[in-house]
Design an enzyme around this catalytic site. Structure first.
Site, mmCIF file in Angstrom:
data_model
loop_
_atom_site.group_PDB
_atom_site.id
_atom_site.type_symbol
_atom_site.label_atom_id
_atom_site.label_comp_id
_atom_site.label_asym_id
_atom_site.label_seq_id
_atom_site.Cartn_x
_atom_site.Cartn_y
_atom_site.Cartn_z
ATOM 1 N N ASP A 13 0.846 -1.197 0.000
ATOM 2 C CA ASP A 13 0.000 0.000 0.000
ATOM 3 C C ASP A 13 0.883 1.250 0.000
ATOM 4 O OD1 ASP A 13 0.961 -0.567 2.571
ATOM 5 O OD2 ASP A 13 -0.749 0.367 3.581
ATOM 6 N N HIS A 244 9.467 0.300 9.513
ATOM 7 C CA HIS A 244 8.456 -0.762 9.522
ATOM 8 C C HIS A 244 8.617 -1.707 8.330
ATOM 9 C CE1 HIS A 244 6.523 1.221 12.872
ATOM 10 N NE2 HIS A 244 6.307 2.317 12.163
#
Length: 319
Positions: A13, A244
């Site tokens: 995403d 992340h």
């Protein structure tokens, strides 16, 4: 004897840290990126697809197919918000790059995932960087892909730390908790990289600015991460960013950098703590069956060699 490269399918995403991870993957000899599938999360799905094409253009890999994924959750709920305050409205720090087009696969992301795994049984590593909607839909189309993928590495969860959407939930789990709970119930062939380790991995503001002019991607990454750094300064009062998505890539490239713990995982789907990940770590023999009983044990990262991980990732991003 030549080293066998892993076939890597990335569900994404993008997203600033997604871009970091994907571009680092293209600079990693251990993997061959065989496709990108897109999903909502940091941005809406349509923007995620456009950003995937931009990343592939930068990587000079426009032959790599992009399959657009779901615009709604597993239960059909529309995506009502995205993390524009973290990644910018365009997902790339409001740099507003010109739209590009690439090799758009005609089917759905779920169909693409199923086809790639069927064509290459035991060879495709799936790196899931967003909510797990596409992965769940693929498993519903063909339950065998859960075991016939080489591995499924998931970015998400907050097991023994607070979340980042609220004190309970990490963003990807919160984005589609039903999909996440479904996926974790399908296979033990899953590694989960969550905030327990990604908050230990950080790039400093100086390291990000020093990417400018380095390698194929350094200037692009330095530009888009300025917005990401400002968010971390405002939200966490730190002159660095949490790593992340690239950390999840590191778990594909060098899983030995992480300490793993095995257990059954559930994701809360309805409550003030929606999206919370809860693992049975095996400290007790239970007298009665419960919601974790008979689910497969997945591997959850609980510690990481942060210095070696971030150093390796910066090197790949700037190569």
């Amino acid at each position: 004897m030549s080293h066998q490269r892993k076939k890597l399918l990335i569900d994404t995403d993008p997203g600033i840290d997604d871009a970091m991870a994907i571009l680092a993957a293209f600079n990693s000899s251990e993997v061959e990126v065989v496709g990108l599938t897109t999903v909502f999360g940091n941005v809406y799905t349509q923007t995620a697809t456009q950003n995937a094409f931009k990343i592939l253009q930068l990587a000079e890999a426009t032959q790599v197919p992009v399959a657009e994924g779901s615009h709604v959750t597993l239960k059909g709920a529309p995506k009502t918000w995205v993390a524009d305050f973290v990644h910018g409205a365009d997902g790339f720090g409001n740099m507003n790059f010109e739209s590009v087009e690439g090799f758009r696969w005609r089917g759905t992301a779920a169909e693409f995932i199923v086809q790639k795994v069927r064509e290459n049984p035991g060879e495709v590593s799936i790196l899931a960087l967003g909510p797990l909607t596409n992965i769940a839909l693929a498993m519903q189309l063909d339950s065998s892909i859960a075991e016939s993928a080489a591995e499924i590495v998931v970015l998400g969860g907050a097991f023994f730390v607070n979340g980042n959407v609220n004190p309970a939930a990490e963003a990807n789990m919160y984005g589609d908790p039903d999909a996440a709970d479904f996926v974790f119930g399908q296979s033990g062939n899953i590694k989960v990289v969550g905030l327990d380790v990604t908050h230990s991995c950080q790039f400093t503001g100086s390291e990000l600015s020093n990417l400018r002019g380095r390698g194929r991607f350094g200037t692009f990454l330095s530009g888009i991460t300025a917005f990401y750094l400002k968010y971390h300064q405002d939200a966490y009062d730190m002159d660095s960013v949490y790593v992340h998505d690239p950390s999840a890539l590191a778990a594909v490239l060098q899983p030995s950098l992480f300490t793993w713990r095995s257990g059954q995982v559930r994701v809360l789907t309805e409550s003030v703590a929606t999206g919370m990940t809860v693992m049975d770590v095996g400290l007790k023999r239970w007298n009665n069956p419960h919601g974790w009983t008979d689910r497969p044990k997945v591997q959850v990262a609980v510690a990481v060699n942060a210095a070696e991980t971030t150093s390796m990732l910066l090197e790949r991003m700037a190569a």
